[in-house]
Enzyme design. Structure first.
Site, PDB file in Angstrom:
ATOM      1  N   THR A  11      14.373  -2.843  -1.384  1.00  8.57           N
ATOM      2  CA  THR A  11      14.509  -1.955  -0.515  1.00  8.57           C
ATOM      3  C   THR A  11      16.148  -1.531  -0.425  1.00  8.57           C
ATOM      4  OG1 THR A  11      12.653  -2.413   0.792  1.00  8.57           O
ATOM      5  CG2 THR A  11      14.430  -1.223   1.936  1.00  8.57           C
ATOM      6  N   GLU A  12      16.341  -0.251  -0.343  1.00  9.32           N
ATOM      7  CA  GLU A  12      17.779   0.179  -0.244  1.00  9.32           C
ATOM      8  C   GLU A  12      18.101   1.062   1.036  1.00  9.32           C
ATOM      9  OE1 GLU A  12      19.064   3.150  -3.411  1.00  9.32           O
ATOM     10  OE2 GLU A  12      20.885   3.208  -2.553  1.00  9.32           O
ATOM     11  N   THR A  66       0.848  -1.130  -0.127  1.00 11.86           N
ATOM     12  CA  THR A  66       0.168  -0.086   0.008  1.00 11.86           C
ATOM     13  C   THR A  66       0.733   1.401   0.069  1.00 11.86           C
ATOM     14  OG1 THR A  66      -0.035  -0.132   2.309  1.00 11.86           O
ATOM     15  CG2 THR A  66      -2.031  -0.898   1.060  1.00 11.86           C
ATOM     16  N   GLY A  67       1.999   1.106  -0.044  1.00 12.90           N
ATOM     17  CA  GLY A  67       3.113   2.208   0.214  1.00 12.90           C
ATOM     18  C   GLY A  67       2.977   2.939  -1.416  1.00 12.90           C
ATOM     19  N   GLU A  72      31.128  -4.682  -9.790  1.00 11.67           N
ATOM     20  CA  GLU A  72      31.616  -3.357  -9.483  1.00 11.67           C
ATOM     21  C   GLU A  72      32.660  -3.232  -8.275  1.00 11.67           C
ATOM     22  OE1 GLU A  72      27.810  -1.408  -8.909  1.00 11.67           O
ATOM     23  OE2 GLU A  72      28.071  -1.758  -6.517  1.00 11.67           O
ATOM     24  N   LYS A 127      -4.262  -3.312   7.274  1.00 12.72           N
ATOM     25  CA  LYS A 127      -4.664  -2.881   5.972  1.00 12.72           C
ATOM     26  C   LYS A 127      -5.446  -4.035   5.323  1.00 12.72           C
ATOM     27  CE  LYS A 127      -2.880   1.429   5.353  1.00 12.72           C
ATOM     28  NZ  LYS A 127      -2.161   2.549   4.587  1.00 12.72           N
ATOM     29  N   TYR A 182      20.183  -2.267 -17.077  1.00 16.84           N
ATOM     30  CA  TYR A 182      19.458  -2.024 -18.239  1.00 16.84           C
ATOM     31  C   TYR A 182      20.052  -1.674 -19.479  1.00 16.84           C
ATOM     32  CZ  TYR A 182      16.374  -1.033 -13.926  1.00 16.84           C
ATOM     33  OH  TYR A 182      15.898  -0.847 -12.773  1.00 16.84           O
ATOM     34  N   HIS A 190      26.516   2.968  -4.123  1.00 16.32           N
ATOM     35  CA  HIS A 190      26.101   1.689  -3.401  1.00 16.32           C
ATOM     36  C   HIS A 190      26.825   1.519  -2.042  1.00 16.32           C
ATOM     37  CE1 HIS A 190      24.806  -0.285  -7.371  1.00 16.32           C
ATOM     38  NE2 HIS A 190      23.880   0.333  -6.915  1.00 16.32           N
TER      39      HIS A 190
END
Lengths: 392, 290
Positions: free
Chosen positions: B97-98, B17-18, B209, B43, B159, B247
């Protein structure tokens, strides 16, 4: 987030890790008063900056004369220290730690951090205290002791014994073994409770009267966990950070200043690094890392421009956006609007790809802005390098 | 065939719901993913674009038979959400989530150890099996059904690679973002092993990376266990030591974790390493002899 040595030692004190008696000092008067109170055979005056190598750069003074302390404080405050970690510009000293000296019998090294591979906290220890641990690890890797701590149960006494025996501590100084193991447990608690990224004591000394003391201390914190620790947040010293990086942070931008002349603005950290790499491959150097994040808006683009243009080294700007969730025509509009607010006096190349890239490129082409539009990453990098070559 | 997720995967979205959760749940569903439930405590009874919302993952499992969870819960509560999913019996947890504290992930990783559950992420774009299931935040339309498996620590850089593969007509099987955090669930080696076994995947793109030694570990594994051609790009050759490049895990510390070191290990393992990220697609084409 990094903190000063005096702050690290305050935390050590709170968690039962022994430290020399000391105080943060910012004026000769305060230095004189504290020296009188400290009343010790040896006084140590240490510059507080967020960089290692202070001793070699002349940032640490030792005296047996109480009356000499204010003079040393006066000498160091305001001085610019250049160490291998500060860069050529150095760092201005604004505060000092004045503490009692110790009669050193033996110097050890202890630190704790998370091992990324296993995901377990690990202690690193060595008998080669007082040296740079990277150098020890490179030349005498057998002198580096590692002890992983199971996060399910936390530090156990056997972890401490493993480290103590591997260091040869019982044979060397039997009297300090028990307090040493206790101290390791306390360090582990500090590390976990305060969400530290690293805790390091170098050197941890055994004194001639067989006491353990953390003679130097370094603690850095996990930025993602600062919301839990108001006390740690208060330790932040903005003087130790780049003003542009502070401004970027206030705008929710991830910016790191570098030494080249092509400013870049990118969405996503990995692509931002790759963009820096491509600039170098094309024959120039990036002026910065700037990730505007997944939800880039007109406002973030404008803030990004302002920050990039405040860096006097920037001779050209390269915007590289791969629209995923972010739509390219919105970014394009953001660039157009931002260019009206911020005067852009350097060449600009915009590369848009992904969601609605065609519409975005069309908007830019139809605007009156002086810029080059590109489809491809490599084409864009070559363009900006060529343009800045002319500008320089 | 594909790996990890397919058209039969049944997804529960935690934090549905966020703002992020509802937007992406809708996008995933529109791609064709079976998003069968959502969870937001307190909810239950609501719906998000026709997806029923439950109070707990346990309830969602009971009523909607989910096997995979997609998490958008904010960082302070995210460790709790991952553990809730694992405890309810979800087999695959994909955490977008970050910004989760490292020590939270230390505890989560330890708690999941030895259990029959796989965590992908956190701080990742998710997993997509082209034309079957998109479970994450990646733009679906850049993907094209094909023959290349993609595994990456980054989002938008993935991407970029996918776009090249699609444009060249090679296309992808499954793309897995393992995330940019220092402590994560699934690593390169796990995904490489899955791609090696997947009959549809003919080549693998691995995007790494700076920071840590996951790429070096992957190189060792590739040398011994991977027969399919692997093309790799490592971001951050120009990154200065001691600075976190966005990151949380992208940092060269103590001289370790540099891009150059990683490239060397991968090349020694027979991986085709490209220095220019614009050449990833072309390198795959060459590696496949096309």
């Amino acid at each position: 987030m990094n903190v000063h040595e005096f702050q690290a030692k305050q935390l050590f004190g709170q968690f039962g890790v022994p430290v020399p008696r000391g105080k943060e000092i910012t004026s000769p008067e305060a230095g004189a008063a504290w020296a009188a109170e400290l009343n010790t055979p040896v006084f140590v005056v240490k510059a507080q900056i967020h960089a290692g190598g202070r001793g070699k750069a002349g940032g640490v003074k030792i005296t047996k004369d109480k009356a000499a302390v204010p003079g040393l404080v006066k000498e160091l405050i305001g001085k610019t220290l250049i160490t291998h970690q500060t860069g050529p510009k150095g760092r201005e000293v604004r505060r000092l730690l004045v503490e009692e000296g110790a009669a050193i019998a033996k110097e050890l090294y202890v630190s704790i951090l998370v091992d990324r591979d296993s995901g377990w906290p690990v202690f690193i220890a060595s008998t080669e205290g007082g040296m740079e641990i990277e150098v020890v690890a490179a030349h005498t890797p057998e002198k580096i002791i590692r002890e992983a701590i199971d996060p399910a149960v936390g530090f156990q006494a056997y972890n401490g014994r493993n480290i103590a025996f591997a260091l040869g501590l019982p044979a060397m100084e039997a009297a300090v073994v028990t307090p040493f193991i206790q101290m390791l447990g306390n360090l582990y608690r500090l590390f976990m409770d305060k969400n530290a990224a690293m805790v390091e004591i170098n050197p941890l000394v055994v004194t001639s009267d067989k006491k353990l003391i953390a003679l130097d201390g370094k603690v850095s914190f996990d930025d993602n966990a600062l919301f839990r620790h108001a006390d740690v947040q208060q330790m932040r010293d903005l003087h130790e950070e780049d003003p542009l990086e502070i401004e970027a942070g206030e705008n929710n931008l991830n910016y790191i200043k570098l030494d080249g002349n092509i400013g870049c603005m990118v969405n996503g950290a990995g692509l931002a690094m790759a963009t820096m790499d491509v600039i170098k491959l094309a024959g120039s150097e990036p002026a910065n890392f700037l990730d505007v994040g997944g939800g880039a808006t007109k406002e973030t683009v404008a803030a990004g421009f302002r920050i990039l243009l405040k860096d006097p080294n920037v001779k050209g700007i390269f915007i590289n956006i791969f629209g995923g969730i972010v739509r390219c025509e919105r970014i394009a509009q953001g660039v157009i609007d931002a260019a009206k607010e911020v005067k852009i006096n350097v060449p600009l190349v915009v590369r848009l790809q992904g969601t609605n890239a065609d519409e975005g490129r069309k908007l830019l082409a139809e605007s009156s802005l002086k810029l080059e539009v590109a489809n491809d990453l490599w084409e864009a990098a070559q363009k900006i390098v060529k343009l800045t070559g002319k500008a320089a | 065939m594909s790996i990890l997720v397919n058209k039969n995967t049944r997804v529960v979205v935690q934090g549905i719901t966020g703002k992020e959760g509802s937007f992406h749940a809708t996008q995933c569903k529109a791609y064709g993913t079976q998003v069968v439930a959502g969870v937001t405590p307190g909810k239950a009874g609501q719906e998000v674009e026709g997806i029923p919302v439950f109070n707990t993952v346990r309830d969602a499992m009971k009523k909607a038979q989910c096997d995979t969870s997609l998490i958008f819960v904010p960082p302070p509560f995210c460790a709790d959400a991952i553990l809730e999913a694992a405890d309810a019996g979800v087999k695959l947890i994909i955490c977008i989530t970050e910004g989760i504290p490292v020590n939270d992930m230390v505890k989560v990783k330890r708690a999941l150890y030895g259990r029959d559950v796989r965590l992908v992420g956190p701080n990742c774009p998710g997993v997509i099996t082209v034309d079957e299931a998109k479970i994450g935040i990646m733009p679906g339309f850049i993907h094209k059904k094909g023959i290349v498996g993609v595994v990456s620590r980054s989002g938008t850089l993935t991407y970029e690679a996918v776009h090249q593969l699609s444009t060249l007509g090679l296309g992808e099987t499954t793309c897995v973002g393992i995330g940019g955090d220092p402590v994560n669930g699934t690593g390169f080696v796990d995904v490489l092993a899955l791609f090696e076994k997947d009959p549809e995947t003919q080549a693998i793109v691995m995007i790494g990376e700076i920071g840590g030694d996951a790429e070096e570990k992957a190189a060792e594994f590739i040398k011994k266990q991977v027969k399919k051609p692997v093309v790799s790009f490592i971001a951050g050759i120009t990154a200065p030591p001691g600075r976190r490049m966005g990151h949380a895990g992208a940092i060269i510390s103590g001289g370790k974790g540099t891009a150059t070191e990683k490239m060397k290990s991968l090349e020694a393992a027979g991986v085709r390493v490209v220095k220019n990220p614009a050449e990833i697609g072309d390198a795959v084409k060459i590696a496949l002899g096309r």
